[in-house]
Write an enzyme that holds these catalytic residues in place. Structure first.
Site, short mmCIF file in Angstrom:
data_model
loop_
_atom_site.label_atom_id
_atom_site.label_comp_id
_atom_site.label_asym_id
_atom_site.label_seq_id
_atom_site.Cartn_x
_atom_site.Cartn_y
_atom_site.Cartn_z
N HIS A 473 0.82 -1.21 0.00
CA HIS A 473 0.00 0.00 0.00
C HIS A 473 0.86 1.27 0.00
O HIS A 473 0.62 2.17 0.79
CB HIS A 473 -0.91 0.02 1.23
CG HIS A 473 -1.87 -1.12 1.32
ND1 HIS A 473 -2.47 -1.49 2.51
CD2 HIS A 473 -2.35 -1.96 0.37
CE1 HIS A 473 -3.28 -2.51 2.29
NE2 HIS A 473 -3.22 -2.82 1.00
N PRO A 474 1.87 1.40 -0.86
CA PRO A 474 2.70 2.61 -0.82
C PRO A 474 1.91 3.84 -1.28
O PRO A 474 1.17 3.79 -2.27
CB PRO A 474 3.84 2.29 -1.79
CG PRO A 474 3.25 1.30 -2.75
CD PRO A 474 2.30 0.47 -1.92
#
Length: 539
Positions: A473-474
């Site tokens: 989930h960057p």
């Protein structure tokens, strides 16, 4: 030189939404550029095919981070979608909007107009919510399915254990009551993955004013004065330049969008000069403010059948495949993450600050970091996992070379703050409390080392450093805000100091949302399209 009104760089979660919404009126020509192939692989369409696309060399960028001091010097595997649909074509399908305070925090931090009320309206416009009985609420392009009637029977022990631990239940984490144990909603339609490509881009491509080009690598954005005007492509050994009549929309994701800006001369001046790139703007926040979710799995052997018993033997795979072919139901139609929810790690937590996953399958015997879902452990097993929802540590993603094909320099800087380390301990203790409940105690035959139930706070943190990994989930590497000294784009997602270029993807999040990031990324694109079209009416 070919000219399109709008050029969208990246056919991922955001780019697909933009393509549909910008082309709907028929007034504007839209060109979508994607480095990967079309989403025709059966592993993309099959929900449980996530286990195959996780390391697929054609469909996945398969990045790796630099050794991370906070994780005892370990390098982590970072899968990202390299296919039409982007990561929405290879993810684990969970649709989690995020929690209301996530978006209110955006607005309070300078992203005016991005509060929960605005986000909620966009989500409601995007979604068709399909209940377990088939009834529908909403009429949006994307189908969000309640699969509570299909999850594995062993999950009943999870819900019983949560109640015994004094934790709340929640009918839908995307609803008004978002805290508590729930069955995750997933993006499927008729048992098939309903990615951004299927929900948005496929309808758009039926219009004559939309063109998709795959297998092309964008190497830089060209500027004429302070206006973004052209896009340079590499197709094999050939270079091609395209012109945008109105705007360029950079939707390459939190890993690649900041790198494309840097390759185009916008980024930290010292970094750009070190790689021989002419500096158009010294923008130190391009690539900064990286945030991500980290999680750790705890594995247990069960004393009743789990999905392992269905998917490990050949006959079980065959039975599941026949059921799926006949009904589009069963384990192949689901996410590996069947239930979980958002919880407070401590009684003092003002908001839920932990996300929990409970999976009725285990793969502790597969190589570290893999997701071999069709070859699980040769014994009944399950997983409980947690991720701190709102980490405060910040890292960077930068170019490693002036070569656009060189891998990114990913430096997560994990667990750099005391607050993050304390939240990890709280999350492990919460899972330990759940696993000590009578229902889950009765389900466990034994733990696969380490046994969470025997770990104290210090051991929980040590183990987390040793084994945790990204949850993919960057966000935040081109963050939005009103102040150009603290952000990369303004609240209308326009690059500070330039015209003709917006960044529209998870890189613009001012702070990470509490759950899975595909839903808020698509919401950002939905709202960005409104802004682009509003501005087009005045020019």
């Amino acid at each position: 030189m070919a000219v399109s009104d709008y050029i969208i760089i990246g056919a991922g979660s955001a780019g697909c939404v933009l393509a549909e919404r910008l082309s709907a009126s028929g007034r504007y020509s839209v060109l979508v550029l994607e480095a990967g192939p079309r989403d025709r692989s059966p592993w993309v369409r099959l929900p449980l095919g996530y286990g195959k696309t996780f390391f697929h060399p054609r469909l996945n960028w398969r990045y790796r981070s630099a050794p991370d001091p906070g994780l005892n010097g370990r390098s982590d595997y970072w899968p990202r979608g390299r296919v039409v649909g982007g990561s929405s074509s290879i993810n684990a399908l969970i649709w989690a909007r995020g929690l209301p305070h996530d978006f209110d925090d955006w607005a309070a931090d300078g992203a005016e107009g991005w509060d929960w009320d605005a986000a909620r309206r966009a989500f409601e416009a995007m979604e068709t919510r399909v209940a377990a009985d088939g009834s529908r609420d909403g009429s949006g392009p994307l189908h969000v399915q309640d699969v509570s009637d299909q999850i594995h029977p062993v999950t009943r022990h999870f819900f019983d254990g949560m109640a015994q631990a004094g934790l709340p239940a929640c009918p839908d984490c995307n609803g008004a009551r978002f805290e508590g144990a729930t069955t995750y909603r997933i993006t499927t339609r008729s048992g098939l993955r309903h990615s951004a490509a299927r929900a948005y881009l496929a309808p758009a491509l039926r219009r004559s004013n939309v063109t998709l080009r795959t297998g092309v690598t964008v190497t830089r954005i060209g500027f004429e004065g302070r206006r973004a005007a052209t896009v340079e492509l590499r197709i094999g050994d050939r270079i091609e330049t395209l012109r945008a009549g109105r705007e360029i929309l950079l939707c390459a994701g939190a890993v690649t969008s900041p790198r494309l800006l840097q390759l185009s001369g916008i980024g930290p001046a010292e970094l750009l000069r070190a790689h021989g790139i002419e500096v158009l703007a010294d923008a130190p926040h391009v690539g900064g403010q990286l945030q991500d979710h980290l999680a750790v799995n705890y594995y247990f052997k069960a004393n009743e059948p789990t999905l392992n018993d269905q998917l490990r033997p050949f006959w079980g795979k065959a039975r599941a495949a026949i059921r799926y072919a006949l009904s589009r139901r069963g384990p192949l139609a689901l996410s590996v993450n069947q239930c979980g929810g958002f919880f407070r790690g401590t009684a003092e937590s003002p908001q839920p600050d932990q996300q929990i996953y409970f999976n009725p399958v285990s793969y502790s015997t597969t190589p570290t970091g893999r997701r071999d879902l069709v070859r699980p452990d040769p014994f009944p097993g399950f997983i409980i996992s947690f991720q701190p929802a709102r980490p405060t540590s910040r890292g960077r993603i930068d170019i490693s070379s002036a070569d656009p094909l060189a891998p990114p320099d990913i430096r997560p800087n994990s667990l750099a703050t005391e607050a993050d380390r304390e939240t990890v301990i709280a999350g492990g203790q919460l899972c330990r409390r759940i696993m000590r409940s009578p229902a889950l105690t009765a389900l466990v035959e034994s733990a696969v080392d380490p046994d969470l139930r025997a770990l104290d706070g210090a051991a929980i943190l040590d183990d987390f450093r040793d084994r945790c990994g990204t949850v993919f989930h960057p966000v935040g590497t081109c963050r939005m805000g009103a102040d150009p000294r603290r952000s990369v784009v303004d609240p209308r997602l326009r690059l500070h100091g330039f015209d003709g270029l917006r960044v529209v993807d998870a890189s613009v999040f001012p702070s990470i949302t509490s759950g899975n990031t595909n839903a808020p990324t698509m919401m950002v694109a939905h709202r960005a399209a409104e802004m682009v079209l509003d501005d087009a009416r005045t020019t």
